[in-house]
Write a protein that holds these residues in place. Structure first.
Motif, PDB file in Angstrom:
ATOM      1  N   LEU A 238      10.840  11.992 -17.749  1.00 54.97           N
ATOM      2  CA  LEU A 238      11.171  12.753 -18.964  1.00 54.97           C
ATOM      3  C   LEU A 238      11.737  14.137 -18.654  1.00 54.97           C
ATOM      4  N   THR A 239      11.688  14.558 -17.371  1.00 50.75           N
ATOM      5  CA  THR A 239      12.094  15.931 -17.032  1.00 50.75           C
ATOM      6  C   THR A 239      13.118  15.936 -15.890  1.00 50.75           C
ATOM      7  N   ASN A 240      14.035  14.981 -15.926  1.00 50.54           N
ATOM      8  CA  ASN A 240      15.109  14.895 -14.904  1.00 50.54           C
ATOM      9  C   ASN A 240      14.571  14.899 -13.478  1.00 50.54           C
ATOM     10  N   GLY A 241      13.395  14.315 -13.307  1.00 48.49           N
ATOM     11  CA  GLY A 241      12.824  14.213 -11.967  1.00 48.49           C
ATOM     12  C   GLY A 241      12.171  15.490 -11.461  1.00 48.49           C
ATOM     13  N   LEU A 242      12.153  16.546 -12.282  1.00 47.80           N
ATOM     14  CA  LEU A 242      11.708  17.853 -11.795  1.00 47.80           C
ATOM     15  C   LEU A 242      10.239  18.154 -12.050  1.00 47.80           C
ATOM     16  N   GLY A 243       9.698  17.677 -13.155  1.00 44.67           N
ATOM     17  CA  GLY A 243       8.341  18.058 -13.552  1.00 44.67           C
ATOM     18  C   GLY A 243       8.367  19.177 -14.576  1.00 44.67           C
ATOM     19  N   ALA A 244       7.179  19.514 -15.083  1.00 40.03           N
ATOM     20  CA  ALA A 244       7.062  20.534 -16.132  1.00 40.03           C
ATOM     21  C   ALA A 244       7.209  21.940 -15.539  1.00 40.03           C
ATOM     22  N   HIS A 245       7.675  22.876 -16.380  1.00 42.66           N
ATOM     23  CA  HIS A 245       7.652  24.290 -15.972  1.00 42.66           C
ATOM     24  C   HIS A 245       6.215  24.821 -15.991  1.00 42.66           C
ATOM     25  N   SER A 246       5.464  24.367 -16.996  1.00 47.09           N
ATOM     26  CA  SER A 246       4.142  24.925 -17.298  1.00 47.09           C
ATOM     27  C   SER A 246       3.184  23.759 -17.515  1.00 47.09           C
ATOM     28  N   THR A 247       2.042  23.783 -16.847  1.00 48.61           N
ATOM     29  CA  THR A 247       1.075  22.697 -17.040  1.00 48.61           C
ATOM     30  C   THR A 247      -0.292  23.281 -17.379  1.00 48.61           C
ATOM     31  N   ILE A 248      -0.883  22.728 -18.410  1.00 46.46           N
ATOM     32  CA  ILE A 248      -2.236  23.115 -18.825  1.00 46.46           C
ATOM     33  C   ILE A 248      -3.195  22.054 -18.306  1.00 46.46           C
ATOM     34  N   GLU A 249      -4.195  22.469 -17.533  1.00 46.33           N
ATOM     35  CA  GLU A 249      -5.198  21.538 -17.006  1.00 46.33           C
ATOM     36  C   GLU A 249      -6.496  21.827 -17.744  1.00 46.33           C
ATOM     37  N   ALA A 250      -6.981  20.865 -18.510  1.00 48.82           N
ATOM     38  CA  ALA A 250      -8.133  21.100 -19.392  1.00 48.82           C
ATOM     39  C   ALA A 250      -9.206  20.032 -19.214  1.00 48.82           C
ATOM     40  N   VAL A 251      -9.437  19.631 -17.954  1.00 47.43           N
ATOM     41  CA  VAL A 251     -10.474  18.620 -17.687  1.00 47.43           C
ATOM     42  C   VAL A 251     -11.439  19.129 -16.605  1.00 47.43           C
ATOM     43  N   GLY A 252     -10.921  19.404 -15.407  1.00 41.74           N
ATOM     44  CA  GLY A 252     -11.767  19.959 -14.348  1.00 41.74           C
ATOM     45  C   GLY A 252     -12.217  18.964 -13.290  1.00 41.74           C
ATOM     46  N   THR A 253     -11.532  17.820 -13.203  1.00 40.84           N
ATOM     47  CA  THR A 253     -11.888  16.850 -12.160  1.00 40.84           C
ATOM     48  C   THR A 253     -10.814  16.833 -11.076  1.00 40.84           C
ATOM     49  N   GLN A 254     -11.160  16.212  -9.956  1.00 38.47           N
ATOM     50  CA  GLN A 254     -10.206  16.058  -8.856  1.00 38.47           C
ATOM     51  C   GLN A 254      -8.916  15.403  -9.355  1.00 38.47           C
ATOM     52  N   GLU A 255      -9.079  14.331 -10.116  1.00 35.49           N
ATOM     53  CA  GLU A 255      -7.911  13.575 -10.585  1.00 35.49           C
ATOM     54  C   GLU A 255      -7.033  14.444 -11.495  1.00 35.49           C
ATOM     55  N   SER A 256      -7.683  15.183 -12.410  1.00 35.12           N
ATOM     56  CA  SER A 256      -6.891  15.959 -13.378  1.00 35.12           C
ATOM     57  C   SER A 256      -6.190  17.138 -12.697  1.00 35.12           C
ATOM     58  N   MET A 257      -6.846  17.764 -11.714  1.00 34.01           N
ATOM     59  CA  MET A 257      -6.197  18.878 -11.015  1.00 34.01           C
ATOM     60  C   MET A 257      -5.000  18.391 -10.211  1.00 34.01           C
ATOM     61  N   MET A 258      -5.159  17.259  -9.534  1.00 33.09           N
ATOM     62  CA  MET A 258      -4.035  16.745  -8.745  1.00 33.09           C
ATOM     63  C   MET A 258      -2.904  16.285  -9.662  1.00 33.09           C
ATOM     64  N   GLN A 259      -3.278  15.727 -10.812  1.00 29.72           N
ATOM     65  CA  GLN A 259      -2.257  15.316 -11.786  1.00 29.72           C
ATOM     66  C   GLN A 259      -1.474  16.543 -12.260  1.00 29.72           C
ATOM     67  N   ALA A 260      -2.192  17.643 -12.509  1.00 31.85           N
ATOM     68  CA  ALA A 260      -1.534  18.871 -12.976  1.00 31.85           C
ATOM     69  C   ALA A 260      -0.612  19.433 -11.896  1.00 31.85           C
ATOM     70  N   ILE A 261      -1.077  19.473 -10.657  1.00 32.14           N
ATOM     71  CA  ILE A 261      -0.256  20.029  -9.570  1.00 32.14           C
ATOM     72  C   ILE A 261       0.991  19.172  -9.359  1.00 32.14           C
ATOM     73  N   ARG A 262       0.810  17.842  -9.400  1.00 31.04           N
ATOM     74  CA  ARG A 262       1.939  16.932  -9.145  1.00 31.04           C
ATOM     75  C   ARG A 262       2.898  16.866 -10.327  1.00 31.04           C
ATOM     76  N   ALA A 263       2.409  17.230 -11.524  1.00 27.48           N
ATOM     77  CA  ALA A 263       3.273  17.189 -12.717  1.00 27.48           C
ATOM     78  C   ALA A 263       4.143  18.443 -12.842  1.00 27.48           C
ATOM     79  N   THR A 264       3.856  19.459 -12.007  1.00 26.54           N
ATOM     80  CA  THR A 264       4.522  20.762 -12.160  1.00 26.54           C
ATOM     81  C   THR A 264       5.665  20.896 -11.155  1.00 26.54           C
ATOM     82  N   ARG A 265       6.793  21.386 -11.617  1.00 28.95           N
ATOM     83  CA  ARG A 265       7.944  21.562 -10.717  1.00 28.95           C
ATOM     84  C   ARG A 265       7.712  22.738  -9.763  1.00 28.95           C
ATOM     85  N   PRO A 266       8.376  22.742  -8.609  1.00 32.72           N
ATOM     86  CA  PRO A 266       8.267  23.892  -7.710  1.00 32.72           C
ATOM     87  C   PRO A 266       8.607  25.181  -8.458  1.00 32.72           C
TER      88      PRO A 266
END
Ligand code: ZN
Length: 340
Positions: free
Chosen positions: A228-256
């Motif tokens: 959905l983001t031309n292969g780049l990822g989001a500019h801004s990601t909100i992480e609102a869970v606090g688990t290993q899976e959710s943090m890694m999902q947030a980091i991997r969803a965010t563009r450099p």
């Protein structure tokens, strides 16, 4: 007074607790107009966090000031007030920089327990914000939301630098994630994508301003977001869970170069240094300094610009708090409001 006490995982009782009294001259006593059950209350309820004997519960609160200590200047008996989960002096260097949740004099309201008829609020002048008038009953749920979940979602959106031209991803469809959507929308984000598998939560996210929903989780969810983001990822990601899976999902969803606002209370999260290093993302989070945002949030609520109280989809008398915990634990309710 009556108040909620957690005795052991799954064992929530409403029982007689001592009436709070002024202990320090900077304290205030408030009569709760409303309180609620937090997603973070479910950690000890589920036994994921240790329960250390009988513990009073609750850290979200709005109410009317009954009494103030001799050194309280700005907060007056009779005022309707909103506070947050850390009491803070709002005057030390850390507070003045906007990080009141880490005030050098911070006191955790959860240890006092605001799921009760009355509560003692330390550092009343720094902690509490009074509304200009006693609000109409329809505004009370939204003001209560400002006390934690809205303030936390707002901080996450600010920390993630959500704003005009930005694509924002939201990991977590609990009350904080949903209000992170609302915050990103209010801050002018161009596109808001939430990860959610629950129909009722997807609907509320759309009402709050989400443009897209991704039902996949983990790396599959990240792959869908990249599509959905031309292969780049989001500019801004909100992480609102606090688990290993959710943090890694947030980091991997965010563009450099992108920003992550992480506000889910971290539970055994271990970040891999090499992956974080090469991700080139900004990580900014922690316990939200809700106090920083309260005056602005109260103004937006009382003007009718936002209605964050919609996250409360179950309202119960305080005496039925155990039912409220159960409903949230079983995900039958997003968030339970308790009426003392
Ligand atoms: Zn301070």
């Amino acid at each position: 007074m009556r108040g909620v006490v957690l005795h052991a995982p799954g064992d929530v009782r409403v029982e007689d607790r001592p009436d709070p009294r002024i202990e320090k001259p900077t304290d205030a006593i408030i009569r709760l107009a409303a309180t609620c059950v937090c997603g973070s209350d479910l950690w000890p309820y589920r036994g994921i966090e240790a329960v250390d004997g009988a513990s009073p519960m609750g850290h979200e609160y709005v109410g009317v000031v009954e009494e103030v200590g001799s050194q309280v200047r700005d907060i007056l008996p009779g005022q309707f007030v909103v506070g947050s989960f850390f009491a803070s002096d709002n005057s030390c260097e850390i507070c003045r920089a906007g990080y009141q949740s880490r005030c050098v004099h911070a006191e955790l309201m959860g240890a006092i327990g605001t799921q009760a008829q009355y509560a003692r609020v330390p550092l009343a002048d720094g902690t509490l914000v009074a509304t200009s008038d006693v609000p109409t009953p329809d505004l009370v749920p939204s003001l209560l939301a400002a006390s934690d979940v809205l303030g936390t979602g707002w901080f996450a959106a600010v920390a993630a630098e959500a704003g005009p031209g930005k694509t924002v991803a939201v990991v977590g469809d609990g009350a904080v994630g949903l209000l992170g959507v609302l915050a990103a929308h209010e801050l002018g984000a161009e596109r808001i994508i939430i990860f959610s598998r629950h129909g009722d939560r997807q609907q509320l996210a759309k009402e709050f301003g989400a443009s897209d929903v991704i039902v996949e989780r983990g790396d599959e969810g990240v792959a869908r977001l990249k599509e959905l983001t031309n292969g780049l990822g989001a500019h801004s990601t909100i992480e609102a869970v606090g688990t290993q899976e959710s943090m890694m999902q947030a980091i991997r969803a965010t563009r450099p170069g992108g920003h992550i606002g992480y506000v889910g209370v971290s539970h055994n999260v271990q970040l891999p240094g090499d992956e974080v290093f090469f991700s080139a993302v900004h990580l900014h989070g922690g316990p939200a300094p809700v106090r920083r945002f309260l005056p602005d949030l109260i103004a937006r609520i009382t003007s009718g610009a936002i209605n964050p109280g919609k996250v409360f989809d179950l309202t119960l008398p305080l005496e039925q708090a155990a039912d409220g915990y159960r409903a949230m634990d079983e995900r039958r309710a997003i968030k339970t409001l308790l009426r003392p």
